[in-house]
Motif scaffolding. Structure first.
Motif, PDB file in Angstrom:
ATOM      1  N   LEU A 113      -6.168  -9.358   5.064  1.00  0.00           N
ATOM      2  CA  LEU A 113      -6.425  -7.804   4.926  1.00  0.00           C
ATOM      3  C   LEU A 113      -5.381  -7.312   3.982  1.00  0.00           C
ATOM      4  CD1 LEU A 113      -6.255  -6.755   8.729  1.00  0.00           C
ATOM      5  CD2 LEU A 113      -8.216  -7.125   7.272  1.00  0.00           C
ATOM      6  N   LYS A 114      -4.189  -8.073   3.622  1.00  0.00           N
ATOM      7  CA  LYS A 114      -3.598  -7.510   2.705  1.00  0.00           C
ATOM      8  C   LYS A 114      -4.196  -7.680   1.285  1.00  0.00           C
ATOM      9  CE  LYS A 114       1.406  -7.816   0.973  1.00  0.00           C
ATOM     10  NZ  LYS A 114       2.603  -8.536   0.936  1.00  0.00           N
ATOM     11  N   GLU A 115      -4.892  -8.424   1.156  1.00  0.00           N
ATOM     12  CA  GLU A 115      -5.820  -8.548  -0.248  1.00  0.00           C
ATOM     13  C   GLU A 115      -6.620  -7.524  -0.321  1.00  0.00           C
ATOM     14  OE1 GLU A 115      -7.245 -12.498   0.213  1.00  0.00           O
ATOM     15  OE2 GLU A 115      -5.332 -13.498  -0.626  1.00  0.00           O
ATOM     16  N   LYS A 116      -7.035  -6.926   0.935  1.00  0.00           N
ATOM     17  CA  LYS A 116      -7.971  -5.760   0.862  1.00  0.00           C
ATOM     18  C   LYS A 116      -7.270  -4.454   1.060  1.00  0.00           C
ATOM     19  CE  LYS A 116     -11.487  -8.465   3.508  1.00  0.00           C
ATOM     20  NZ  LYS A 116     -12.391  -8.433   4.862  1.00  0.00           N
ATOM     21  N   GLY A 117      -6.059  -4.366   0.787  1.00  0.00           N
ATOM     22  CA  GLY A 117      -5.159  -2.960   0.895  1.00  0.00           C
ATOM     23  C   GLY A 117      -4.781  -2.677   2.150  1.00  0.00           C
ATOM     24  N   ILE A 118      -4.961  -3.518   3.245  1.00  0.00           N
ATOM     25  CA  ILE A 118      -4.598  -3.151   4.646  1.00  0.00           C
ATOM     26  C   ILE A 118      -3.540  -3.879   5.194  1.00  0.00           C
ATOM     27  CG2 ILE A 118      -5.737  -2.813   6.815  1.00  0.00           C
ATOM     28  CD1 ILE A 118      -8.407  -2.536   5.499  1.00  0.00           C
ATOM     29  N   ARG A 119      -2.624  -3.138   5.726  1.00  0.00           N
ATOM     30  CA  ARG A 119      -1.363  -3.953   6.391  1.00  0.00           C
ATOM     31  C   ARG A 119      -1.552  -4.058   7.831  1.00  0.00           C
ATOM     32  NH1 ARG A 119      -1.286  -3.558   1.249  1.00  0.00           N
ATOM     33  NH2 ARG A 119       0.760  -3.594   0.252  1.00  0.00           N
ATOM     34  N   VAL A 120      -1.104  -5.264   8.543  1.00  0.00           N
ATOM     35  CA  VAL A 120      -1.047  -5.438   9.936  1.00  0.00           C
ATOM     36  C   VAL A 120       0.582  -5.027  10.361  1.00  0.00           C
ATOM     37  CG1 VAL A 120      -1.222  -6.850  11.803  1.00  0.00           C
ATOM     38  CG2 VAL A 120      -2.610  -7.061   9.819  1.00  0.00           C
ATOM     39  N   MET A 121       0.562  -4.271  11.287  1.00  0.00           N
ATOM     40  CA  MET A 121       1.849  -3.704  11.938  1.00  0.00           C
ATOM     41  C   MET A 121       1.995  -4.272  13.301  1.00  0.00           C
ATOM     42  SD  MET A 121       2.278  -0.209  10.378  1.00  0.00           S
ATOM     43  CE  MET A 121       4.254  -0.099  10.709  1.00  0.00           C
ATOM     44  N   GLY A 122       3.420  -4.390  13.612  1.00  0.00           N
ATOM     45  CA  GLY A 122       3.621  -4.967  15.017  1.00  0.00           C
ATOM     46  C   GLY A 122       4.510  -4.001  15.767  1.00  0.00           C
TER      47      GLY A 122
END
Length: 669
Positions: A311-320
């Protein structure tokens, strides 16, 4: 600074502004002794105080910028001595000597009848504090927060959790006056700031504060800038946060992937996925809770590490998600117990706190080894995993009868705890070299958050239209915290708390989304009972609405970027009270449900149901209605405001007028 003695008393001035008046009949200082009773139930506090003694310090002596107050004339023992030091037009009054057994002090500051007061942390019921008193104690704000409502009554009688107009996650003993000064009391003790009187403000503190600090300014912009020179400022939020909405979704890797695909296919601009259940879940009668052992749950989120990279490669971050407590049946708790990293009871037992059908230990941040260990947990388990950020939840629950390594009574550490928790998160990111790339958001607060909390969120609003606990309450929350140097404020789109018949509706979600466009960031939340409440992904019309609103937010990115630059250099909030830029307009000082987004956009969110028209007051200027391009002058106006078109205006003379016009042209009525 100037002290003028007259009429058997004195007056204290700073830059010709009278701060304090003292006479024998109207004393500036009272001291005394009291015994409090406090009971905590799941972060909600019942506070009672029995004042045994309250004595005016009538008699004084001034010598070399020291004021010694005495109870009795001719008394050889000074009850209280203050040292006044002015440096760079900032006045600090230090409490340097106190000989009597005192645990209560009342300080009276001079007031004018027409004066207005703002601040005291994040206040969710009232922005102008005049006419009321405000106990300052970090806690759960409560459900309903209005003693006249049925929901609050139910929450009180069933859960001991109804709250009141002053209960807040984030109190702070600081305020800004329309006399153009800021005042900060340097204390972490329980305090009660009383602004009910015409001619004085009475600041009560359950301890002798270290100091009281004042500074004046010519404008409110200057006051906030000067205060944040003192309190500290934050870096910009990561660039990626302005590329769309952070979707609050959960359920495991496959489930959140499905939500993301649906959103992207529908045109929703997505900057991140906030997966609060990354560490597992815990079902209670309150609803879906989380597993408070801060390690990735590979059963619920298989392949999360690779998913984050993709997802980071697509410009989207994952948060927790994380908080400062560890569940008592988890591995982190066992390790912390073995090392002595948890707060204890007076008998030495671990102090386990009831969080609602499960118990947790309190990581003792006053113990340097424990502080460093928990920082390391954040670094290894969250940052090294690749999370782009997290909710740094809680911080309000420190019991007043626990024992801490530093030996300071928990009564004095309770209000300090949120800032310590914020510092732990900040240093973890800073030491990982991730400032400006990774961020966290908090609800608990106190003085010090201005330096360490990368973003503030308004907490657990009810999923309803109530003024004190619903959509409207996040507006004074943003203004009161923002004026004290917390520039990045946002809220759960749609609210969070669904109890006692409160169920989120489609309309509420859409109106909340419209407001969130004009805040520092957009983030949704499924709430504590996702299955019972409206969710955007269940409704095609709402998906289209969210797509439109996220596109507007992204299109405004150049403007928002510049506002964040102002936050970094001057400490100015993105959401501002109207009087910050229209000081001469007397009407704007009592407006708390509309705001300026920066200098050039005025937002008046619709916070009632079944509305198609909305009354808006515009300060004297040339305004353009965002959705029609029509010209408006200052004054009262009734504006068409169907869903999708909230009352928003921009300044005709703004340097960003072409940007606003371009954005509006794609979103006309």
């Amino acid at each position: 600074m100037k002290i003028v003695e007259k009429n058997k008393g004195f007056e204290l001035y700073l830059q010709k502004k009278c701060l304090m008046k003292h006479t024998i009949d109207k004393c500036a200082i009272y001291v005394g002794y009291g015994e409090e009773r406090m009971a905590m139930y799941r972060g909600n506090f019942k506070v009672e105080d029995y004042v045994i003694e309250r004595t005016p310090l009538k008699y004084y002596h001034i010598h070399n910028n020291h004021i010694t107050f005495r109870r009795y004339e001719g008394d050889s023992c000074g009850a209280l001595t203050l040292s006044l030091i002015e440096k760079d037009n900032r006045l600090s009054i230090y409490f340097i000597e106190c000989e009597a057994p005192i645990n209560r002090i009342w300080i009276r500051l001079h007031a004018d009848k027409e004066e207005k007061v703002y601040g005291c942390g994040e206040q969710m019921s009232y922005f102008n504090l005049r006419g009321r008193h405000f106990p300052l104690w970090t806690s759960e704000p409560g459900v309903g927060r209005d003693k006249s409502t049925y929901v609050t009554w139910l929450a009180d009688t069933r859960d001991k959790a109804g709250g009141d107009y002053y209960t807040t996650n984030y109190p702070e003993p600081t305020f800004i006056s329309t006399k153009k000064y800021w005042c900060h009391v340097e204390t972490t003790a329980y305090a009660d700031f009383n602004f009910q009187y015409d001619d004085f403000h009475e600041l009560q503190v359950w301890d002798i504060p270290k100091s009281i600090i004042f500074e004046t300014g010519k404008t409110y912009l200057e006051l906030t800038e000067k205060f944040t020179d003192y309190a500290g400022r934050l870096p910009k939020l990561p660039n990626w946060t302005r590329d769309g909405v952070i979707l609050g979704v959960q359920g495991g890797t496959d489930q959140v992937s499905t939500y993301l695909d649906q959103a992207l296919e529908s045109g929703i601009k997505v900057s991140g996925l906030w997966c609060q259940d990354w560490e597992g879940i815990n079902i209670t009668s309150f609803g879906k809770r989380l597993r408070w052992n801060w390690e990735w749950d590979p059963k619920r989120y298989p392949g999360l590490d690779k998913f984050i990279i993709t997802l980071k490669e697509k410009g989207i971050r994952v948060m927790g998600y994380i908080n400062p407590y560890v569940v008592n049946d988890g591995g982190l708790y066992a390790y912390a117990k073995e090392k002595g990293y948890l707060a204890t009871r007076p008998n030495g037992d671990i102090y386990d706190v009831d969080f609602g059908e499960f118990y947790c230990g309190i990581v003792d941040f006053t113990y340097p080894d424990a502080f460093e260990w928990y920082k390391d947990v954040i670094k290894k388990n969250l940052i090294d995993l690749g999370l782009g950020g997290w909710m740094a939840d809680f911080g309000e629950y420190l019991p007043i009868d626990c024992c801490l390594k530093n030996g300071v009574p928990a009564m004095l550490m309770h209000n300090a705890w949120p800032a310590l928790w914020a510092k732990c998160n900040y240093e973890a990111i800073e030491e990982s070299g991730k400032i400006g790339e990774v961020f966290y958001f908090m609800r608990a607060g106190g003085h010090g958050l201005q330096r360490y909390c990368t973003a503030l969120w308004a907490g657990d609003q009810s999923v309803d239209w109530s003024l004190h606990d619903g959509l409207a309450s996040v507006l004074p929350a943003a203004l009161s915290s923002g004026i004290l140097g917390n520039p990045y404020h946002h809220s759960d789109i749609g609210g969070y708390t669904s109890l006692h018949g409160n169920i989120r509706t489609k309309e509420l979600f859409q109106r909340w989304t419209e407001m969130a466009v004009f805040t520092s960031l957009m983030r949704t939340h499924e709430g504590n009972r996702p299955e019972q409440n409206f969710q955007y992904y269940d409704d095609d019309e709402t998906i289209k609405h969210l797509a439109k609103m996220t596109a507007i937010h992204v299109a405004l990115k150049p403007y928002i970027d510049d506002l964040m630059d102002e936050a970094v250099t001057k400490g100015l909030p993105l959401q501002r009270p109207l009087f910050m830029h229209y000081e001469r307009d007397k009407k704007v000082y009592d407006i708390q449900y509309a705001y300026l987004f920066g200098k050039d956009i005025l937002v008046a969110p619709v916070y009632e149901p079944n509305i198609t028209e909305w009354s808006v007051y515009l300060p004297e200027d040339d305004w353009i209605h965002f959705w029609t391009g029509s010209d408006y002058k200052g004054g009262d106006h009734v504006i068409d405001a169907p869903i999708g078109f909230p009352p928003v205006f921009y300044r005709k003379k703004s340097q960003y007028a072409q940007l606003f016009k371009m954005v509006a042209n794609h979103n006309r009525f």
